[in-house]
Design a protein around this motif. Structure first.
Motif, PDB file in Angstrom:
ATOM      1  N   PRO A 182       0.792  -1.233   0.000  1.00  0.00           N
ATOM      2  CA  PRO A 182       0.000   0.000   0.000  1.00  0.00           C
ATOM      3  C   PRO A 182       0.823   1.282   0.000  1.00  0.00           C
ATOM      4  CG  PRO A 182      -0.958  -1.584   1.504  1.00  0.00           C
ATOM      5  CD  PRO A 182       0.339  -2.173   1.044  1.00  0.00           C
ATOM      6  N   ARG A 183       1.980   1.307   0.632  1.00  0.00           N
ATOM      7  CA  ARG A 183       2.757   2.549   0.719  1.00  0.00           C
ATOM      8  C   ARG A 183       3.248   3.010  -0.649  1.00  0.00           C
ATOM      9  NH1 ARG A 183       8.638   1.881   3.365  1.00  0.00           N
ATOM     10  NH2 ARG A 183       8.490   4.099   2.895  1.00  0.00           N
ATOM     11  N   TYR A 184       3.296   2.104  -1.624  1.00  0.00           N
ATOM     12  CA  TYR A 184       3.757   2.467  -2.960  1.00  0.00           C
ATOM     13  C   TYR A 184       2.589   2.720  -3.923  1.00  0.00           C
ATOM     14  CZ  TYR A 184       7.927   0.585  -0.806  1.00  0.00           C
ATOM     15  OH  TYR A 184       8.959   0.342   0.070  1.00  0.00           O
ATOM     16  N   MET A 185       1.367   2.814  -3.367  1.00  0.00           N
ATOM     17  CA  MET A 185       0.212   3.213  -4.165  1.00  0.00           C
ATOM     18  C   MET A 185       0.016   4.736  -4.100  1.00  0.00           C
ATOM     19  SD  MET A 185      -2.258   0.121  -2.894  1.00  0.00           S
ATOM     20  CE  MET A 185      -3.744   0.668  -3.699  1.00  0.00           C
ATOM     21  N   TYR A 186       0.803   5.417  -3.252  1.00  0.00           N
ATOM     22  CA  TYR A 186       0.748   6.875  -3.109  1.00  0.00           C
ATOM     23  C   TYR A 186      -0.686   7.338  -2.899  1.00  0.00           C
ATOM     24  CZ  TYR A 186       5.232   5.951  -5.319  1.00  0.00           C
ATOM     25  OH  TYR A 186       6.461   5.424  -5.627  1.00  0.00           O
ATOM     26  N   SER A 187      -1.355   6.659  -1.995  1.00  0.00           N
ATOM     27  CA  SER A 187      -2.772   6.918  -1.773  1.00  0.00           C
ATOM     28  C   SER A 187      -2.964   7.936  -0.663  1.00  0.00           C
ATOM     29  CB  SER A 187      -3.483   5.619  -1.402  1.00  0.00           C
ATOM     30  OG  SER A 187      -4.782   5.877  -0.938  1.00  0.00           O
ATOM     31  N   ASN A 188      -3.933   8.808  -0.829  1.00  0.00           N
ATOM     32  CA  ASN A 188      -4.240   9.769   0.226  1.00  0.00           C
ATOM     33  C   ASN A 188      -4.980   9.115   1.389  1.00  0.00           C
ATOM     34  OD1 ASN A 188      -6.599   9.418  -1.358  1.00  0.00           O
ATOM     35  ND2 ASN A 188      -7.446  11.313  -0.536  1.00  0.00           N
ATOM     36  N   PHE A 509     -16.783  12.919   1.836  1.00  0.00           N
ATOM     37  CA  PHE A 509     -17.473  13.082   0.559  1.00  0.00           C
ATOM     38  C   PHE A 509     -16.960  14.282  -0.232  1.00  0.00           C
ATOM     39  CE2 PHE A 509     -20.622  11.022   3.377  1.00  0.00           C
ATOM     40  CZ  PHE A 509     -20.707   9.816   2.705  1.00  0.00           C
ATOM     41  N   SER A 510     -16.032  15.032   0.326  1.00  0.00           N
ATOM     42  CA  SER A 510     -15.514  16.207  -0.375  1.00  0.00           C
ATOM     43  C   SER A 510     -14.304  15.890  -1.242  1.00  0.00           C
ATOM     44  CB  SER A 510     -15.145  17.308   0.624  1.00  0.00           C
ATOM     45  OG  SER A 510     -14.070  16.877   1.456  1.00  0.00           O
ATOM     46  N   GLN A 511     -13.651  14.750  -0.997  1.00  0.00           N
ATOM     47  CA  GLN A 511     -12.485  14.398  -1.794  1.00  0.00           C
ATOM     48  C   GLN A 511     -12.448  12.894  -2.021  1.00  0.00           C
ATOM     49  OE1 GLN A 511      -8.546  13.871   0.524  1.00  0.00           O
ATOM     50  NE2 GLN A 511      -9.419  15.752   1.367  1.00  0.00           N
ATOM     51  N   PRO A 512     -11.740  12.445  -3.060  1.00  0.00           N
ATOM     52  CA  PRO A 512     -11.726  11.027  -3.411  1.00  0.00           C
ATOM     53  C   PRO A 512     -10.658  10.260  -2.645  1.00  0.00           C
ATOM     54  CG  PRO A 512     -10.444  12.234  -5.009  1.00  0.00           C
ATOM     55  CD  PRO A 512     -10.977  13.266  -4.028  1.00  0.00           C
ATOM     56  N   ASP A 513     -10.733   8.940  -2.733  1.00  0.00           N
ATOM     57  CA  ASP A 513      -9.603   8.080  -2.420  1.00  0.00           C
ATOM     58  C   ASP A 513      -8.847   7.859  -3.727  1.00  0.00           C
ATOM     59  OD1 ASP A 513     -10.826   7.934  -0.002  1.00  0.00           O
ATOM     60  OD2 ASP A 513     -11.153   5.776  -0.014  1.00  0.00           O
ATOM     61  N   VAL A 514      -7.534   8.073  -3.735  1.00  0.00           N
ATOM     62  CA  VAL A 514      -6.756   7.910  -4.967  1.00  0.00           C
ATOM     63  C   VAL A 514      -5.683   6.843  -4.761  1.00  0.00           C
ATOM     64  CG1 VAL A 514      -7.157  10.239  -5.841  1.00  0.00           C
ATOM     65  CG2 VAL A 514      -5.214   9.816  -4.328  1.00  0.00           C
ATOM     66  N   TYR A 515      -5.447   6.074  -5.815  1.00  0.00           N
ATOM     67  CA  TYR A 515      -4.486   4.979  -5.763  1.00  0.00           C
ATOM     68  C   TYR A 515      -3.686   4.962  -7.066  1.00  0.00           C
ATOM     69  CZ  TYR A 515      -7.844   3.381  -2.234  1.00  0.00           C
ATOM     70  OH  TYR A 515      -8.701   3.307  -1.157  1.00  0.00           O
ATOM     71  N   TYR A 516      -2.383   5.018  -6.929  1.00  0.00           N
ATOM     72  CA  TYR A 516      -1.516   4.884  -8.104  1.00  0.00           C
ATOM     73  C   TYR A 516      -1.206   3.399  -8.314  1.00  0.00           C
ATOM     74  CZ  TYR A 516       2.559   5.070 -11.147  1.00  0.00           C
ATOM     75  OH  TYR A 516       3.451   4.870 -12.170  1.00  0.00           O
ATOM     76  N   VAL A 517      -1.287   2.954  -9.566  1.00  0.00           N
ATOM     77  CA  VAL A 517      -1.032   1.555  -9.901  1.00  0.00           C
ATOM     78  C   VAL A 517       0.366   1.452 -10.511  1.00  0.00           C
ATOM     79  CG1 VAL A 517      -1.879  -0.489 -11.089  1.00  0.00           C
ATOM     80  CG2 VAL A 517      -3.493   1.276 -10.347  1.00  0.00           C
TER      81      VAL A 517
END
Length: 567
Positions: A182-188, A509-517
């Motif tokens: 998970p740490r390398y998905m650069y997720s917020n 609900f104001s911002q998304p969850d983001v995931y880099y693949v």
């Protein structure tokens, strides 16, 4: 015999293999251990997760029988003892996995894939095989926002970019095989990702316009759109208790006014007698005969029922007609009956699934309509946020409309169709992933890109909820059917699309969850998003751990045989 044994082993190793689905992460596309319930109140059939009864509760480590349920159609809460015939424990779906496919090509978006669990491919020498949908691919950044999926390839994360202390902002592992973590998905979800959030906010202001270089909404193919439907309400299955009370009251209240508040589908005001129904206590057939247009509308009276008695477990009061008169309709939510089981240990109860109470705006409306003449006009309407979307059906033609913000950009695309005067037709209208869909008698009417629209955000003047819904549209009139002329409407079914939930609790609900693949990896999600252990929680799937594509359900062990291709 040796030849047969060798052939079977070769087929299993290199061509195809059978897997059993143990859990409910792909429900209701694929079932894990479950019991099929026939609701004693409305008669609707649905599956309920019974994994803990088969495999043992993960907390107590002992089998915990399924004792309670909540019907996804009428929301009645009951006990297993009430169900007739008594439900049996069924194993999960048995699926065939095609192995050599991904040796020749990569998975396609939306395909159901089987893979080894990257964190622990084996546990006590037993393979840990998972099954999910392939959603994101190497080099993409996926965003989950208010139930929908968005994608961009415009973001890059240079290895040399560092913070003020000289530490890499987007680190790389010393071992490349750890890129799935998970740490390398650069997720917020785990940390901040200002670059992705800034691009997403700019994309929202541009209404996720294609070709703008930002995030765009991910749209599913037709087969997956239909496979992802989840029931909201089937009007042919109405609660017997409310029907009994309505008839006992003579369909009128103490002041002599006609009772209408126990039904979800109701006749709109000021109809001048244009509508008639087959049974005022249980209206399932609506007939319109008037030269002007009038409407029947849906309201989501989905308050949970309480099973009467000392062992009732729902804290809400029992539902009856008098109390329904005091209750207001709710926004349509992502409640799933599969997750609503209650076990004997009372550890997992339906009321604990807070992720199953989020507003869903992507809906399906279907009904059987008989067109009396060539002048008959039938309109299916679905609301979403600040907009209402319509499909107008007339003999020989269907036309789409958008009402509200952005209507001038959408236009009124129209296509010829097979509707004939004097005939019955099964009509289905859907608003899914910012695209309008129309089916007539099971065949899609293709509008091409003209059916796609740009999502519009509510403004301050719309008094929208933080989830994005607008009361005047999404609560007061989420689904409607209007008729001009003479027509009969029956078998009304309202369904919803899958709602992809946030990994954060409570969701923002104001911002998304983001995931880099990461390149060479996949983001895989379960269809039962509220109760799925997938890439949002434990990371990506490396290409080397893919086993194949799940293509066929060949043995569901319960009376309602669901054998066929996996969509």
């Amino acid at each position: 015999m040796v030849f047969v044994v060798v052939l079977v082993l070769l087929l299993k190793l290199f061509v195809t293999e059978a897997f059993v689905i143990p859990t409910g992460s792909m429900a209701e596309t694929l079932y894990g251990y479950q019991k099929i319930i026939t609701c004693p109140m409305c008669g609707y059939h649905f599956p309920v997760n019974a994994h803990d009864e088969a495999e043992g509760n993960p907390i107590t480590r002992r089998p915990s029988p399924l004792v309670g349920f909540c019907c996804p159609n009428c929301r009645y809460q009951g006990h297993i003892e009430e169900v007739r015939p008594a439900p049996t424990l069924n194993s999960g779906d048995r699926v065939l996995v095609l192995k050599p496919l991904y040796h020749f090509r990569s998975p396609r978006r939306g395909e159901v894939v089987v893979f080894r669990f990257p964190e622990k491919p084996q546990d006590n020498y037993t393979a840990q095989n998972y099954i999910k949908r392939a959603i994101g691919f190497g080099g993409e950044t996926i965003a989950i926002f208010r139930g929908d999926l968005y994608v961009t390839t415009a973001l890059d994360y240079p290895e040399e970019e560092c913070d003020e202390f000289g530490q890499p902002i987007y680190p790389r592992p010393a071992d490349p095989t750890d890129l799935w973590k998970p740490r390398y998905m650069y997720s917020n979800v785990y940390d901040t990702n200002p670059r992705a959030l800034s691009l997403f906010e700019a994309s929202r202001k541009a209404h996720f316009r294609p070709g703008s270089g930002g995030f765009t909404i991910i749209r599913k193919e037709e087969a997956q759109v239909l496979a992802d439907r989840r029931i909201v309400f089937h009007n042919d299955y109405q609660p017997e208790e409310l029907v009994r009370q309505a008839r006992a009251l003579g369909l009128r209240d103490a002041q002599g006014q006609e009772l209408i508040w126990w039904t979800r589908w109701y006749i709109d005001r000021d109809t001048d007698g244009a509508w008639t129904v087959n049974d005022p206590a249980r209206p399932t057939v609506f007939t319109h005969d008037h030269p002007e247009q009038h409407w029947i509308r849906y309201r989501h009276l989905a308050h949970p029922w309480k099973r009467r008695g000392p062992d009732a477990h729902d804290p809400t009061p029992p539902t009856d007609i008098a109390q329904l008169a005091q209750q207001k309709p709710l926004p349509i939510d992502n409640f799933l009956g599969y997750n609503a089981g209650r076990d004997a240990d009372n550890i997992r109860a339906w009321r604990d699934t807070s992720q199953d109470r989020l507003w869903v705006g992507d809906l399906f409306l279907e009904a059987e309509v008989q067109f009396a003449s060539s002048e008959t006009e039938v309109v299916f309407e679905l609301s979403r946020g600040v907009n209402r979307f319509q499909a107008q059906f007339t003999p020989g033609r269907v036309t789409l409309r958008r009402i509200g913000k952005g209507a001038e950009e959408f236009g009124t695309p129209s296509r010829p169709c097979r509707i004939q005067a004097g005939q019955r037709h099964h009509l289905r209208f859907a608003n899914v992933d910012a695209r309008l869909w129309v089916w007539i008698d099971g065949r899609r009417v293709d509008f091409g890109p003209e059916a796609d629209y740009l999502p519009m955000e509510p403004g301050p003047e719309d008094q929208a909820d933080p989830e994005g819904w607008v009361y005047a549209n999404d609560v007061e009139r989420p689904a409607s059917i209007g008729v001009k002329g003479k027509a009969t409407v029956r078998h009304l079914v309202l369904s919803r699309d899958i709602y992809y939930t946030s990994a954060r609790l409570p969701p923002d609900f104001s911002q998304p969850d983001v995931y880099y693949v990461q390149p060479g990896h996949y983001l895989c999600l379960g269809d039962n998003s509220a109760q799925s252990s997938d890439s949002r929680k434990w990371g990506l799937v490396p290409d080397r751990l893919l086993l194949g594509k799940a293509v066929f359900v060949f043995w569901p062990a319960y009376p309602e045989m669901r054998i066929g291709l996996i969509k």
